[in-house]
Design a protein around this motif. Structure first.
Motif, PDB file in Angstrom:
ATOM      1  N   ARG A  14       0.841  -1.195   0.000  1.00  0.00           N
ATOM      2  CA  ARG A  14       0.000   0.000   0.000  1.00  0.00           C
ATOM      3  C   ARG A  14       0.873   1.240   0.000  1.00  0.00           C
ATOM      4  N   ASP A  15       0.331   2.325  -0.576  1.00  0.00           N
ATOM      5  CA  ASP A  15       1.054   3.593  -0.575  1.00  0.00           C
ATOM      6  C   ASP A  15       0.752   4.363   0.705  1.00  0.00           C
ATOM      7  N   GLU A  16       1.250   5.590   0.777  1.00  0.00           N
ATOM      8  CA  GLU A  16       1.078   6.400   1.989  1.00  0.00           C
ATOM      9  C   GLU A  16      -0.384   6.674   2.320  1.00  0.00           C
ATOM     10  N   GLU A  17      -1.236   6.669   1.306  1.00  0.00           N
ATOM     11  CA  GLU A  17      -2.665   6.922   1.532  1.00  0.00           C
ATOM     12  C   GLU A  17      -3.439   5.646   1.810  1.00  0.00           C
ATOM     13  N   GLY A  18      -2.755   4.497   1.833  1.00  0.00           N
ATOM     14  CA  GLY A  18      -3.421   3.229   2.104  1.00  0.00           C
ATOM     15  C   GLY A  18      -4.008   2.553   0.879  1.00  0.00           C
ATOM     16  N   ASN A  19      -3.711   3.074  -0.305  1.00  0.00           N
ATOM     17  CA  ASN A  19      -4.219   2.468  -1.545  1.00  0.00           C
ATOM     18  C   ASN A  19      -3.278   1.363  -2.009  1.00  0.00           C
ATOM     19  N   TRP A  50      -0.653  -0.653  -3.970  1.00  0.00           N
ATOM     20  CA  TRP A  50       0.472  -0.226  -4.790  1.00  0.00           C
ATOM     21  C   TRP A  50       0.974  -1.419  -5.567  1.00  0.00           C
TER      22      TRP A  50
END
Length: 160
Positions: free
Chosen positions: A70-75, A77
């Motif tokens: 996941r990326d920094e926003e929680g999406n 990756w």
């Protein structure tokens, strides 16, 4: 999946009936609330760790529990290597079709060669059976249930 009920023989399904259309006893067909009798299962410990991650206020936390980056926003990756592999598949003109019930035969063959070695006796003598599955735990659980029902008692099965 349904629990094995040796005292209740399964009804035969029509020839073209999909496997997902499992024979349902008449008393269940009449009652739309039959699921209320199914007890709540235990909480999945992996999902509990994921919940603890979401609730954590630690500034540098990293979630490696569920098998998705996941990326920094929680999406989600997607790894660059996965994007590259996907591009290669599309460049070759391959379609994103559903695999057969046992998976993609060439993939399964390469996976077995990777796991055992191309010249391993168990492969050359065709003593290994394999299928490709989507997701690990659910597919492995279904396979284990199948093996427990249909292989002779005491049969050793290695699932990887």
């Amino acid at each position: 999946w349904a629990p094995h009920q040796p005292d209740r023989p399964a009804r035969k399904l029509a020839k073209n009936t999909m496997a997902a259309a499992v024979a349902t006893p008449p008393e269940i067909q009449k009652s739309p609330s039959f699921l209320k009798e199914v007890p709540q299962g235990k909480a999945d410990p992996i999902l509990g760790v994921a919940q603890a991650f979401r609730e954590s206020t630690a500034p540098n936390k990293v979630n490696l529990v569920i098998g998705a980056y996941r990326d920094e926003e929680g999406n989600p990756w997607v790894l660059p290597s996965v994007r590259t592999a996907e591009a290669r598949i599309l460049e070759r003109g391959e379609k994103k079709e559903y695999a057969g019930i046992a998976g993609i035969p060439a993939f399964v063959d390469r996976a077995l060669e990777f796991a055992y070695g191309k010249d391993n006796a168990v492969l050359l003598e065709k003593r290994v059976a394999a299928v490709q599955t989507l997701s690990g735990t659910g597919a492995c659980r279904i396979a284990a249930e199948f093996y427990s029902r249909f292989l002779p008692k005491g049969t050793v099965a290695y699932v990887s």
